[in-house]
Structure formats: structure tokens, C-alpha cells
Design a protein around this motif. Structure first.
Motif, mmCIF file in Angstrom:
data_model
loop_
_atom_site.group_PDB
_atom_site.id
_atom_site.type_symbol
_atom_site.label_atom_id
_atom_site.label_comp_id
_atom_site.label_asym_id
_atom_site.label_seq_id
_atom_site.Cartn_x
_atom_site.Cartn_y
_atom_site.Cartn_z
ATOM 1 N N ASP A 144 0.769 -1.178 0.059
ATOM 2 C CA ASP A 144 -0.037 0.099 -0.108
ATOM 3 C C ASP A 144 0.821 1.288 -0.006
ATOM 4 O O ASP A 144 1.932 1.110 0.697
ATOM 5 N N GLN A 197 -10.079 -1.285 5.474
ATOM 6 C CA GLN A 197 -8.865 -0.478 5.388
ATOM 7 C C GLN A 197 -8.717 0.837 6.296
ATOM 8 O O GLN A 197 -9.995 1.518 6.211
ATOM 9 N N THR A 219 -4.727 -2.930 5.339
ATOM 10 C CA THR A 219 -5.650 -3.414 4.360
ATOM 11 C C THR A 219 -5.839 -5.017 4.543
ATOM 12 O O THR A 219 -4.879 -5.552 4.550
#
Length: 815
Positions: A144, A197, A219
């Protein structure tokens, strides 16, 4: 740099702004504010400068003679582009393909890394930088984005300004910096497939001279493919990221920043589904249908978009990337001296099912790796009235250790050994046969680089650049082979049982090493045709450094390793580009165009020989490849109430000359043609196969000829929950035409083009609250990210379907 002429006039757009406000039913109080002064009206509706650091200094994206796509934090959050995989839907010149974090390709304009299984023995052609720190492991692209301010996708060679040489481009990620004012942002998202998330970032002062910033991202999501053997949903997400920054500013001229980050993945990943079969030139009784029937096997579904698989080996994609960085910026005289010192580590703990089906053929496949990377960069950047320059030095040192294990199971004998051999009916011959591999790679790179920008006139600028590079690589590879009883094979055995086992795995030791010097350069000329219109042209001579075959060497007809294949020549890159950057309608409209051609000699390609015993592909030099095309980036913002964009890329990327490439499955698996023999037609069972194939003129894998991204957002002022703000509706779409998913193009591995549509709708308050719902792949398009040729030339084709329709809601607050 010499100041540029004014970008139009504010007065020219004021009347237009007022008319548009009225036409869009802007409330009377807003209209009166617009009418206060013409200047303020134009300021509100004009497109403001997008500042970038692509040339290692802050400047407007429209002022630099470089093809660059800029995606800011708001667009990243709104579109759910929380990693590079999703970023490609916004940047059509970017290609991202990943069968697992290690086997990931990030390419620009079809160039960067060869398509297929990854080898540690070559460099990436697309550099990934986070706050000036080079991330050598492409696995970082699967994590991410963490507390990102904006992302710049730079196209073309980037060797004379960036630490590590990159031949295809760079992804320059800028994070939010520590602040001496208390600020922060919190966000939470929930969706189908148990998507969750959460993100948090907080920054503020610790003293008058010290500020800190800390960020968190997590996440998780259930998988999108059901494994009927284990009952698990695979291709899940489980990402965790932490980033902490400490800024010390003891004086106006000195800034010292210490950064630490930790990123972990622990997903049930990575697998595949049955896509289909294609006829090869193996004997009919050694092709997939006959082999499966002989063991009473059928896949759980022949429709890949049923999203069912029956992989019987454990799947794991445990992945940790972390590091520390110290950045010092010191204003010295008319310029700034910058030092960036960084250490990064990578720990990869994979487990895969390498036979792509539910039979116990390959029961264990894993190649855990550990990397340590050290980089040091020094730069001095000077800005004058007519001359700017950047000079720098870069050092890179890396060590990677890998411990590989591959083991076969009781179904392997019947699947792998020729049915004419009586041993094919004995499951004990290959059951438990194990290869244990040890690899070590040490890599060092040293460079001096510089770039000068000389404003010869107010409108005309020349920008030459130069880079001197030294690289050294040394590797070690050892494969030891053990039978199911634990006995080690030396490779000299002559009995039938041992020969059958050695046909799968053969012991091997190699220690390739090489070093190389390289001088590269570029020259860019730019001319301001009119206010807000910049034309430029670039020539760059670049290179990708030497490679070594780090995963074992290909063998000759006698099964002996080919020592000459241990090292790979560097790529030589000639790049030409012309472009036009323009803004008009008082900078409400931006239109940028670029045309390019890149020629690469000694292209470093990945080759797979199709056998179970090859855990990774090996590298080879193709003769020449070429990528050429045209790109257009368009955006319009006629008022504060509406904005739209459309980006397009046409990319013609092909092998110009590759006469000894591996053959596609339809031409492989038969008896190798002797000199003078004519190979059989594609897909002829028991046919005669060419030793190699000439794929000159065919398309490079993984790149679509046409790619588009487009979208719009409209909003309307309102009040919600007692807060003034705006409701909005947004759409983002992308399209990619068909592409090949195999290094040598095959009729079995062509992926059809596809179109994805994403929608969002919500409320955004004036004080930082944002509430919205979203749906991605709204029309539930069926598409593949990749398809794979199964091992053994049996004709099995497996694949990785793209995400189905997903939906959810997001709430965030910025303070």
C-alpha cells in the motif's frame, strides 16, 4: 532559472467564470463572491500549478521538458489506487503484472523488465523512489502507498538526475512531510469481500526545531478465488504499513530528517485457475487431456470466471520490506547540498503450487529470500538566473540470499515420465524427489551524474546530462538433489531409476560474475512557443547494466550447464522524444502531447524451458527491441463545480530481432529438428519442434497497443450534518487493448482487451470531512491480469483473473 513570461491574464477569464457559475446554479452568495473582483474569480476557477520534484527541485509540471504523469493524494484516495497495481488504471503508459510480489513487473511504454518469472540477476528498468530513496525490490510495488502526497510517473530514461540508472522511467513517490503545525488525517473503508482498510497520519512539533510525523495503513480483504481443496479464499489482501519521520531544523539553512518504515504482507496468495488447453507437439499421450484422464483428474471448473481452483500445495506470500533513511539538506551559497543515506531490507517467505492443478505433482515449491541494501547519494543543486545544474554521486550495495526447495509427489511419475517407460507407473520413483537450492548475489554500483539547464534566451533552453557508471555482480548457485529416501544424487548415476529422477532435477553449481563501465548522456532542447506552450525534444543514450544468471544455468543436450550463459551483456538504449505542453482558457485546460521511439540492443529477455525442474527463468540477450508511440494527457476544469480528464497512449513495442527465442507451446515439446529437417505445423502431436524460434517482428509481451484512462467529477454546494460543503459524483474509467502474456507470443496466451468503470458519490465538507460510497469494476467485467503456460509443455494454460465488482464506503477526516 530565468523567469518565464506570465501565463495569460486573470481578467480574461473572470466573465467566463461568472457565466459558468450562474449556468451551474451556484447559489447567490457564491455568485456575489465571484463578482467581488475579476481577479479572485479567475483565481478560483483556474488550474493551479502542479509542483513536481522530477528534476530534484520543486517546479511546475508544465515548465519541465519531460513526459510526466502526476497523481495527487486526493485522486489516489478517491479512486482507490492504493498501490501501483491500481495506479495503472490512471496512467495508461504504465504496465503492472504480478503473479506474486517477487514475480512482479513494472514497465513503462512496454519496457523495464522482461515479462515472466523474475531473476535477481538483472536490474529494474523502472526505478521506484520514495522521498529520494531507491527501492531496488520490485515487490515494494505491491504494498500500500503510505501517507503519500503525490506520485510522479516519469517516462523515458532517467539516468542523469536519479540515483540509480533507469532505462524506461521512474515512479517518484513523495510522502507528506513533518509539520510544525498540528495536523493529521484519519480514514476508514469497508466493502464487500470483507474489505477493511484503515489509515492514520498525525504530524506536529516536538519543540521549536523538531517536528515528527507518524503514519499507519492496514488493508485486508478475503480472496476472490475459492480453493475447493482447502476451503480457503485465495488472492486475499493482508497489508500493514508503518512510517515514522523526525525532522530537525536547527537553522533556516539546514534540515535533517530521519525516516523509518516497516511494511508487512501475509496474504493467502498466490494461485491460479484453469483457463484451457492448447495442442503442443508432445506425443498425444503426454499432453494434458491424456495425462489428466490417466489419473482420473478434472479441474473444478473449465470456466475461469467461476473463480474456482483446486491447488493442493500450501500458498503463502509472506513479505516484509523495511528500512531507515537519513536525509540532510544544507543550503550552501546559491544552491543546496543534499545527502541521502539509506538501508533497506527485504524478507520473502513464499509457498506456491508450481503444477497449477490439484494433482500432487509438485507438492512443495518455495524460494525464501533475504536482502540487505545500502545506498548513499550526494547531490548539489544550483539555481541561477540563466543556469541551473545538479551534480551528484551515487553508491549502491546489495546482498541477496535465497534458499530454495522444490519437491515432487506421488502423481509426478505418471505425469512427468514418458508413458513408454515402465517407471511411469511407479509413484515411488519421483515421490519425495527434492531439489535444494542455495543462492547468493552480491551487487555493487557506483555512479557520477550531472545535468545542466541553460536558458540561452527567455524562451530557449538547452539541458545536457551525463552519467558515468561502474557495476559489479557476483553470484553463487548450488542445486543438490535428493531422492524420496533421502539419498543424494551426484548426477553421474546410470541406472534407469536415477536417470528418470535426474531428468527432473540435476545437480548443478555455478558462480557467474562480471563487471562493467558505462558512460551515458542525454540532451534536451525546449522552446516556449507562447505563454503556456512549451515544445521540447530529447535524445538519450542510456543502458541497463550487466546481468548474471543467478537461478542456475541452462543445460546442453548432455545435461551439462552452459557456462557461457552465466553472464548477460548490458542493454544499450537509444531514446528519442518530442513533446508539447500547453495550457489555455486561462489555464483551465491542459493538453500535453509526446511522441517517442526507444531502440534497445542486447535486450535482456527471460527464457523458460518449460520443465518442472526449472524454478526460475534464465536470462538471455535478444538482438534488438523497439518501442515507439504517441501519448496525450488532457484535463479541463471549467469551474470549481466540474473537472474531467482523458489520457491516451498508443504503444507499438516489438522484437525487432530475436532469432533464437524459446518457442511458444504450440511449437514445443516434439522431437528437436535436425539440421535440414522442416518443423511440423503448430500443435502437431508427436511432431518435430524447432530448437529455437524466430520471433522477430512480433509484439513484446504485456503491452497493449492502445490504453486509455478517463474520468470526471461534478459537485454541488450544500449542507449536510450541519456542515457546509459539497456533494459530488465521480467516474473513472480505463481501457487496455489485447496483449500477449507469454515471452514468445502464442495463440494460447493472448489476453483480450478490457474496460473497467469505477464510480463514487459522496459529501465533502469545508472543514475536512469526506464521506463517500464507491463501486469498482462496476459492470463486473471478466478479464485476466495474466495467463501462464503450465510446465512440461503439456498444453495446460492457467491464469489470474482480475478483481470482480467490489463496492464499499469510505469516511475520512483531515484536520
Amino acid at each position: 532559472m530565468h523567469p518565464t513570461p506570465m501565463r495569460g491574464t486573470l481578467q480574461r477569464g473572470a466573465a467566463t467564470a461568472a457565466i459558468l457559475s450562474a449556468a451551474l446554479c451556484v447559489p447567490a452568495h457564491a455568485q456575489s463572491e465571484v463578482a467581488d473582483t475579476e481577479a479572485s474569480a479567475a483565481e478560483e476557477t483556474a488550474v493551479h500549478d502542479i509542483m513536481v520534484t522530477a528534476r530534484r527541485r520543486s517546479e511546475s509540471a508544465q515548465d519541465i521538458p519531460l513526459a510526466v504523469s502526476v497523481i495527487d493524494a486526493r485522486q489516489i484516495d478517491a479512486t482507490g489506487a492504493f498501490n501501483v497495481a491500481r495506479l495503472q488504471q490512471l496512467a495508461p503508459t504504465l504496465q503492472f503484472y504480478s503473479s506474486n510480489p517477487r514475480n512482479t513487473a513494472v514497465n513503462i511504454r512496454g519496457l523495464g523488465v522482461p515479462f515472466g518469472l523474475t531473476s535477481d540477476g538483472f536490474e529494474q528498468g523502472v526505478g521506484i523512489y520514495v522521498d529520494d530513496v531507491y527501492y531496488s525490490r520490485v515487490a515494494s510495488a505491491t504494498f500500500d502507498f503510505l501517507d503519500v502526497a503525490q506520485i510522479e510517473v516519469l517516462r523515458g530514461p532517467q539516468g542523469t538526475l536519479y540515483g540509480n540508472n533507469t532505462t524506461a522511467g521512474a515512479i517518484n513517490i513523495q510522502t507528506n512531510q513533518p509539520s510544525f503545525d498540528l495536523e493529521g488525517r484519519a480514514e476508514i473503508s469497508l466493502g464487500n469481500y470483507a474489505f477493511r482498510q484503515a489509515r492514520l497520519a498525525v504530524s506536529g512539533p516536538l519543540s521549536e526545531t523538531v517536528a515528527a510525523r507518524i503514519a499507519f495503513s492496514g488493508t485486508s480483504r478475503d480472496g476472490t478465488i475459492r480453493n475447493v481443496v482447502t476451503g480457503e479464499d485465495i488472492q486475499s489482501l493482508d497489508n500493514l504499513g508503518l512510517r515514522a519521520q523526525l525532522l530537525w531544523e536547527p537553522a533556516d539553512s539546514l534540515r535533517v530528517k530521519l525516516v523509518g518504515d516497516y511494511n508487512r504482507q501475509d496474504a493467502v496468495c498466490c494461485g491460479s485457475v484453469f483457463v484451457g488447453t492448447g495442442a503442443t507437439q508432445r506425443p498425444l499421450n503426454r499432453q494434458y487431456a491424456a495425462l489428466a484422464a490417466a489419473q482420473g483428474y478434472a479441474p473444478p471448473s473449465t470456466d475461469p470466471f467461476d473463480r474456482l481452483t483446486d491447488l493442493d500445495s500450501r500458498l503463502n506470500a509472506g513479505n516484509v520490506i523495511a528500512g531507515l533513511a537519513l536525509k540532510v539538506e544544507w543550503d550552501v551559497g546559491p544552491g543546496t547540498l543534499t545527502s541521502v543515506t539509506a538501508w533497506r531490507t527485504w524478507d520473502w517467505q513464499p509457498e506456491n503450487d508450481r503444477d497449477f492443478n490439484g494433482l500432487p505433482i509438485v507438492t512443495l515449491s518455495q524460494n525464501p529470500s533475504q536482502q540487505d541494501q545500502f545506498t548513499q547519494e550526494f547531490r548539489y543543486a544550483y539555481e541561477g538566473d540563466t543556469v541551473d545544474f545538479v551534480i551528484g554521486a551515487f553508491a549502491f550495495d546489495q546482498r541477496i540470499d535465497t534458499q530454495g526447495t522444490e519437491q515432487h509427489g506421488p502423481a509426478s511419475s505418471r505425469w512427468t515420465i514418458n508413458p513408454a517407460n515402465p517407471l511411469s507407473g511407479d509413484p515411488t520413483v519421483l515421490d519425495g524427489l527434492t531439489a535444494r537450492n542455495t543462492q547468493v548475489l552480491e551487487s555493487t554500483s557506483l555512479a557520477l551524474f550531472g545535468q545542466l539547464s541553460w536558458a540561452i534566451t527567455d524562451a530557449f533552453t538547452l539541458q545536457p546530462g551525463l552519467r558515468l557508471n561502474y557495476d559489479r555482480k557476483s553470484g553463487f548457485y548450488e542445486r543438490r538433489v535428493f531422492t524420496g529416501t533421502g539419498a543424494e544424487l551426484s548426477g553421474s548415476e546410470t541406472d534407469a531409476r536415477s536417470l528418470a529422477q535426474l531428468g527432473v532435477f540435476r545437480p548443478q553449481v555455478s558462480a557467474p560474475e562480471d563487471s562493467d563501465w558505462n558512460l551515458t548522456y542525454d540532451l534536451t532542447a525546449s522552446y516556449e512557443v507562447a505563454p503556456d506552450v512549451l515544445a521540447y525534444g530529447t535524445y538519450a543514450r542510456s543502458f541497463k547494466t550487466i546481468g548474471i544468471n543467478q537461478n542456475g544455468l541452462p543445460t546442453d543436450a548432455g545435461g551439462q550447464p552452459i557456462a557461457a550463459a552465466g553472464t548477460i551483456r548490458p542493454e544499450t538504449v537509444d531514446h528519442f522524444e518530442v513533446g508539447l505542453k500547453s495550457q489555455f482558457w486561462d489555464r483551465r485546460v491542459t493538453l500535453n502531447l509526446a511522441a517517442f521511439r526507444t531502440d534497445i540492443r542486447d535486450y535482456q529477455a527471460t527464457v523458460n524451458n518449460g520443465q518442472f525442474g526449472v524454478l526460475r527463468g534464465f536470462l538471455a540477450n535478444a538482438g534488438k527491441v523497439r518501442s515507439q508511440g504517441i501519448e496525450a494527457d488532457f484535463s479541463v476544469r471549467p469551474s470549481e463545480r466540474f473537472s474531467a480528464y482523458a489520457n491516451a497512449a498508443y504503444t507499438d513495442a516489438k522484437y525487432v530481432r530475436f532469432t533464437d527465442a524459446p518457442c511458444p507451446p504450440e511449437l514445443a515439446g516434439g522431437t528437436t529438428a535436425a539440421p535440414g529437417q522442416v518443423p511440423s505445423a503448430p500443435g502437431t502431436p508427436g511432431g518435430i519442434s524447432p530448437a529455437n524460434c524466430d520471433i522477430s517482428g512480433q509484439r513484446l509481451p504485456g503491452v497493449s497497443k492502445w490504453a486509455f484512462s478517463f474520468g470526471a467529477e461534478g459537485n454541488f454546494p450544500t449542507e449536510f450534518l450541519g456542515k457546509p460543503g459539497e456533494i459530488y459524483l465521480g467516474y473513472d474509467g480505463s481501457y487496455r487493448s489485447n496483449f500477449s502474456s507469454n515471452a514468445s507470443p502464442s495463440v494460447y496466451t493472448n489476453i483480450d482487451g478490457y474496460h473497467l468503470s469505477n464510480f463514487r458519490a459522496g459529501f465533502r465538507s469545508d472543514d475536512g470531512l469526506d464521506l463517500f460510497v464507491w463501486v469498482r469494476n462496476a459492470f463486473d467485467a471478466d478479464y485476466f491480469e495474466q495467463v501462464f503456460v503450465g510446465p512440461g509443455n503439456t498444453g495446460l494454460i492457467a491464469g489470474l483473473p482480475g478483481d470482480p465488482r467490489t463496492w464499499g464506503a469510505t469516511a475520512s477526516i483531515t484536520f
